[in-house]
Write a protein that holds these residues in place. Structure first.
Motif, PDB file in Angstrom:
ATOM      1  N   LEU A 143       0.858  -1.198   0.000  1.00 49.92           N
ATOM      2  CA  LEU A 143       0.000   0.000   0.000  1.00 49.92           C
ATOM      3  C   LEU A 143       0.887   1.237   0.000  1.00 49.92           C
ATOM      4  CD1 LEU A 143      -2.811   1.417   0.518  1.00 49.92           C
ATOM      5  CD2 LEU A 143      -2.349   1.126   2.957  1.00 49.92           C
ATOM      6  N   TYR A 144       0.691   2.090  -1.001  1.00 50.89           N
ATOM      7  CA  TYR A 144       1.449   3.348  -1.062  1.00 50.89           C
ATOM      8  C   TYR A 144       0.467   4.503  -0.989  1.00 50.89           C
ATOM      9  CZ  TYR A 144       4.917   6.819  -2.482  1.00 50.89           C
ATOM     10  OH  TYR A 144       5.782   7.895  -2.510  1.00 50.89           O
ATOM     11  N   THR A 145       0.700   5.406  -0.035  1.00 47.24           N
ATOM     12  CA  THR A 145      -0.184   6.566   0.085  1.00 47.24           C
ATOM     13  C   THR A 145       0.665   7.832   0.007  1.00 47.24           C
ATOM     14  OG1 THR A 145      -0.024   6.534   2.513  1.00 47.24           O
ATOM     15  CG2 THR A 145      -1.837   5.301   1.541  1.00 47.24           C
ATOM     16  N   CYS A 146       0.230   8.767  -0.831  1.00 48.80           N
ATOM     17  CA  CYS A 146       0.996  10.010  -0.969  1.00 48.80           C
ATOM     18  C   CYS A 146       0.883  10.806   0.327  1.00 48.80           C
ATOM     19  CB  CYS A 146       0.467  10.830  -2.133  1.00 48.80           C
ATOM     20  SG  CYS A 146       0.853  10.060  -3.708  1.00 48.80           S
ATOM     21  N   GLY A 147       2.023  11.195   0.833  1.00 50.44           N
ATOM     22  CA  GLY A 147       2.051  11.817   2.156  1.00 50.44           C
ATOM     23  C   GLY A 147       2.028  13.334   2.108  1.00 50.44           C
TER      24      GLY A 147
ATOM     25  N   MET B 110       4.636   5.479   2.976  1.00 53.58           N
ATOM     26  CA  MET B 110       4.160   6.857   2.760  1.00 53.58           C
ATOM     27  C   MET B 110       5.370   7.763   2.551  1.00 53.58           C
ATOM     28  SD  MET B 110       2.041   9.400   5.295  1.00 53.58           S
ATOM     29  CE  MET B 110       0.445   8.645   5.306  1.00 53.58           C
ATOM     30  N   ASN B 111       5.247   8.642   1.578  1.00 52.40           N
ATOM     31  CA  ASN B 111       6.349   9.572   1.353  1.00 52.40           C
ATOM     32  C   ASN B 111       6.111  10.877   2.094  1.00 52.40           C
ATOM     33  OD1 ASN B 111       4.180  10.110  -0.564  1.00 52.40           O
ATOM     34  ND2 ASN B 111       5.505  11.769  -1.237  1.00 52.40           N
ATOM     35  N   VAL B 112       7.196  11.584   2.315  1.00 48.40           N
ATOM     36  CA  VAL B 112       7.106  12.942   2.828  1.00 48.40           C
ATOM     37  C   VAL B 112       7.717  13.825   1.753  1.00 48.40           C
ATOM     38  CG1 VAL B 112       8.010  14.544   4.550  1.00 48.40           C
ATOM     39  CG2 VAL B 112       7.223  12.282   5.254  1.00 48.40           C
TER      40      VAL B 112
ATOM     41  N   GLU C  95       9.414  11.488  -7.233  1.00 45.67           N
ATOM     42  CA  GLU C  95       9.732  10.910  -5.918  1.00 45.67           C
ATOM     43  C   GLU C  95       8.841   9.707  -5.611  1.00 45.67           C
ATOM     44  OE1 GLU C  95       7.751  12.908  -2.272  1.00 45.67           O
ATOM     45  OE2 GLU C  95       8.357  14.581  -3.517  1.00 45.67           O
ATOM     46  N   CYS C  96       7.557   9.824  -5.988  1.00 47.40           N
ATOM     47  CA  CYS C  96       6.640   8.726  -5.638  1.00 47.40           C
ATOM     48  C   CYS C  96       6.903   7.491  -6.494  1.00 47.40           C
ATOM     49  CB  CYS C  96       5.190   9.183  -5.741  1.00 47.40           C
ATOM     50  SG  CYS C  96       4.742  10.290  -4.392  1.00 47.40           S
ATOM     51  N   SER C  97       7.165   7.703  -7.788  1.00 47.74           N
ATOM     52  CA  SER C  97       7.487   6.534  -8.626  1.00 47.74           C
ATOM     53  C   SER C  97       8.751   5.851  -8.105  1.00 47.74           C
ATOM     54  CB  SER C  97       7.714   6.955 -10.081  1.00 47.74           C
ATOM     55  OG  SER C  97       6.483   7.275 -10.691  1.00 47.74           O
TER      56      SER C  97
ATOM     57  N   VAL D  37      -3.212  15.048 -12.285  1.00 48.06           N
ATOM     58  CA  VAL D  37      -1.813  15.437 -12.515  1.00 48.06           C
ATOM     59  C   VAL D  37      -0.841  14.468 -11.840  1.00 48.06           C
ATOM     60  CG1 VAL D  37      -0.085  17.264 -12.288  1.00 48.06           C
ATOM     61  CG2 VAL D  37      -2.477  17.874 -12.691  1.00 48.06           C
ATOM     62  N   HIS D  38      -0.835  14.475 -10.520  1.00 49.31           N
ATOM     63  CA  HIS D  38       0.225  13.755  -9.803  1.00 49.31           C
ATOM     64  C   HIS D  38       0.183  12.247 -10.081  1.00 49.31           C
ATOM     65  CE1 HIS D  38       3.232  12.916  -6.875  1.00 49.31           C
ATOM     66  NE2 HIS D  38       2.400  12.324  -6.022  1.00 49.31           N
ATOM     67  N   HIS D  39      -0.952  11.629  -9.887  1.00 46.29           N
ATOM     68  CA  HIS D  39      -1.002  10.176 -10.105  1.00 46.29           C
ATOM     69  C   HIS D  39      -0.932   9.824 -11.583  1.00 46.29           C
ATOM     70  CE1 HIS D  39      -2.818   9.289  -5.870  1.00 46.29           C
ATOM     71  NE2 HIS D  39      -1.546   9.648  -5.844  1.00 46.29           N
ATOM     72  N   THR D  40      -1.500  10.667 -12.408  1.00 49.46           N
ATOM     73  CA  THR D  40      -1.390  10.466 -13.860  1.00 49.46           C
ATOM     74  C   THR D  40       0.087  10.432 -14.256  1.00 49.46           C
ATOM     75  OG1 THR D  40      -3.546  11.397 -14.364  1.00 49.46           O
ATOM     76  CG2 THR D  40      -1.836  11.660 -16.052  1.00 49.46           C
ATOM     77  N   ASN D  41       0.864  11.333 -13.666  1.00 51.76           N
ATOM     78  CA  ASN D  41       2.275  11.407 -14.034  1.00 51.76           C
ATOM     79  C   ASN D  41       3.112  10.307 -13.376  1.00 51.76           C
ATOM     80  OD1 ASN D  41       1.607  13.498 -15.639  1.00 51.76           O
ATOM     81  ND2 ASN D  41       2.290  15.107 -14.223  1.00 51.76           N
ATOM     82  N   GLU D  42       2.715   9.903 -12.177  1.00 53.59           N
ATOM     83  CA  GLU D  42       3.415   8.754 -11.567  1.00 53.59           C
ATOM     84  C   GLU D  42       3.255   7.528 -12.466  1.00 53.59           C
ATOM     85  OE1 GLU D  42       2.631   7.560  -7.533  1.00 53.59           O
ATOM     86  OE2 GLU D  42       2.293   9.612  -6.891  1.00 53.59           O
ATOM     87  N   ILE D  43       2.015   7.327 -12.949  1.00 47.87           N
ATOM     88  CA  ILE D  43       1.753   6.169 -13.814  1.00 47.87           C
ATOM     89  C   ILE D  43       2.587   6.278 -15.101  1.00 47.87           C
ATOM     90  CG2 ILE D  43      -0.013   5.055 -15.273  1.00 47.87           C
ATOM     91  CD1 ILE D  43      -2.067   5.711 -13.078  1.00 47.87           C
TER      92      ILE D  43
END
Ligand code: AMP
Ligand code: ZN
Length: 467
Positions: free
Chosen positions: A32-36, A72-74, A226-228, A251-257
């Motif tokens: 499980l990854y959650t954007c922090g 989770m990222n910071v 950073e998230c990818s 934006v953010h998740h679209t670009n992570e993908i």
């Protein structure tokens, strides 16, 4: 362990439908990854609505008997004031606002976040990873994208060329043709409106507080990379569930993908889930808008953080929730009533939760985390005609999902037995006299009697032990 026949249905925004959850690695851990948080300021209660939704998801997975590995990222670098790669770095701006260094504010607001999630009874992630601790991973990721021909250089950075992917923007069902047609004149050196920064160069005329050398020049990573990079490092190329707030969809998740698909060919996660916004007086709640509500502001007005948790449980995570003080008052009343009703019930270690209620409760939380209906079953249980100890055992199981800390709660008016008060007093005296061996022994006595003692600067607090 929950009845294995109960299906867990979760709404996957990638498929835009409810799907039955099954872990990718049968018998293994659920990734499980959650954007922090972006730690340039305190998090507001809107942010915490999303973190509470993610905690509910995690608790439901645990309730189903899965083991969960939660990362989770910071975000402590790279998030610009506009999600679309324009404006100033939020951290550098926060540093200017406070007169502290960017590194200092990152440490300060990360700690504030950790304190808040503890107060909200959010289970801590297994890995809380800072973007600035993973610069080499991000550089390696970008270098790989470059080698595969997905990048181009402009005068201010290295960009991802979204026209290279036929399905770019699928998560958000982006209308790319429409975006192209409406191309703004200020596209600058970007080739397509949806292209985004992977690496930004430091301005030549000034030194940034946070910057690193890279194969492309001194600078800092874009926000999405950073998230990818960290998801891959801690969870592998493809894992079970990725979450964030609804604003992350376009934006953010679209670009992570896009990044992960370009590098390894997977779309990063099997399920994409998003928490819908908390609104303040029906308007967007934004940190950048000056005054904003944080958990501390609720406490200042006399509300416990868990009241906000209860409030969030009254709305489904996939609908927006409007925050009002009246709604918070109603939540405070609900929580207080639930606690006192629970504590009026006698404990009997030999009874179990009522099977039919547990089954109905499980069905509700397994129906895309329907907390409001699960809460209704909790009330029905408390008001029903079951034997009191069975009610208590049933509620205690439900609270594994609600996370309201029912079992741990001690009423402010619960009397402290005199013998316990006497041991605590003796221990405080021993501590003052630096007789630590004696103090430890007395603490153990308290523990044995079911109490804990927390030392404070101005004395101590006695609490009933949770188990
Ligand atoms: P940030 O600190 O801006 O990176 O945001 C942290 C998390 O809060 C992200 O998952 C956001 O999508 C989420 N978020 C931001 N604003 C709200 C809001 N008003 N309601 C719910 N979630 C939000
Ligand atoms: Zn992210």
């Amino acid at each position: 362990m929950t009845d294995p026949r109960t299906q867990l249905l979760l709404y996957d925004n990638y498929a835009r439908s409810l799907r039955e959850f099954a872990p990718l690695d049968e018998g293994g851990e659920v990734g499980l990854y959650t954007c922090g948080p972006t730690v340039y300021d305190y998090q507001h209660i809107g942010n915490y609505r999303t973190f509470l939704f993610e905690d509910l998801l995690k608790r439901v997975l645990l309730f189903h008997g899965y083991r969960v590995r939660h990362v989770m990222n910071v975000t402590d670098v790279g998030h610009l004031t506009s999600d679309a790669d324009t404006g100033e770095d939020k951290m550098e701006k926060g540093a200017r606002r406070t007169g502290k260094s960017a590194w200092e504010i990152a440490a300060l607001y990360t700690q504030a976040f950790v304190d808040d999630i503890r107060a909200l009874n959010i289970l801590p992630p297994d890995v809380l990873s800072r973007a600035t601790d993973h610069i080499p991973e991000q550089i390696a990721f970008i270098a790989d994208l470059e080698a595969r021909g997905y990048t181009y250089r402009t005068s201010d950075g290295i960009y991802f060329d979204t026209s290279r992917q036929a399905d770019y923007g699928y998560l958000a069902r982006l209308d790319r043709a429409g975006l192209e047609a409406g191309k703004r004149v200020d596209l600058g050196e970007k080739r397509n409106p949806t292209d985004f920064a992977l690496w930004k160069f430091s301005p030549i005329e000034s030194t940034r507080q946070m910057e690193w050398e890279s194969p492309w020049g001194r600078g800092f990573p874009g926000w999405h990379i950073e998230c990818s990079a960290m998801a891959q490092r801690y969870l592998g190329d493809y894992f079970d569930i990725h979450c964030g707030g609804e604003d992350h969809i376009p934006v953010h998740h679209t670009n992570e993908i896009a990044q992960t698909e370009a590098r390894v060919g997977t779309r990063l996660a099997n399920f994409w889930m998003h928490g819908y916004f908390l609104l303040a007086n029906d308007a967007k709640m934004a940190k950048s808008a000056g005054e904003f509500l944080r958990i501390g502001a609720l406490v200042d007005r006399g509300y416990e953080p868990l009241t906000f948790r209860y409030l969030c449980l009254t709305g489904h995570y996939r609908t927006q929730l409007n925050f009002t003080w009246d709604a918070l008052d109603a939540a405070a009343t609900g929580l207080a009533r639930m606690r006192s009703a629970f504590h009026a019930l006698p404990v009997d270690a030999h009874v179990e939760a009522a099977a039919d209620l547990l089954e109905r409760f499980t069905a509700e939380v397994s129906d895309d985390l329907n907390a409001p209906r699960a809460l209704a079953i909790a009330w029905e249980t408390l008001r029903g005609h079951l034997p009191a100890p069975v009610k208590r055992a049933t509620l205690a199981r439900f609270d594994e999902v609600f996370g309201l800390g029912l079992v741990d709660w001690v009423s402010a008016d619960e009397p402290i037995p005199p013998e316990i008060a006497a041991i605590a007093k003796a221990r405080a005296k021993a501590r003052k006299a630096k007789n630590f061996a004696e103090a430890d022994r007395l603490r153990a006595d308290l523990q044995e009697a079911g109490w804990t003692m927390e030392d404070r600067a101005d004395g101590y607090v006695l609490k009933r032990r949770s188990s």
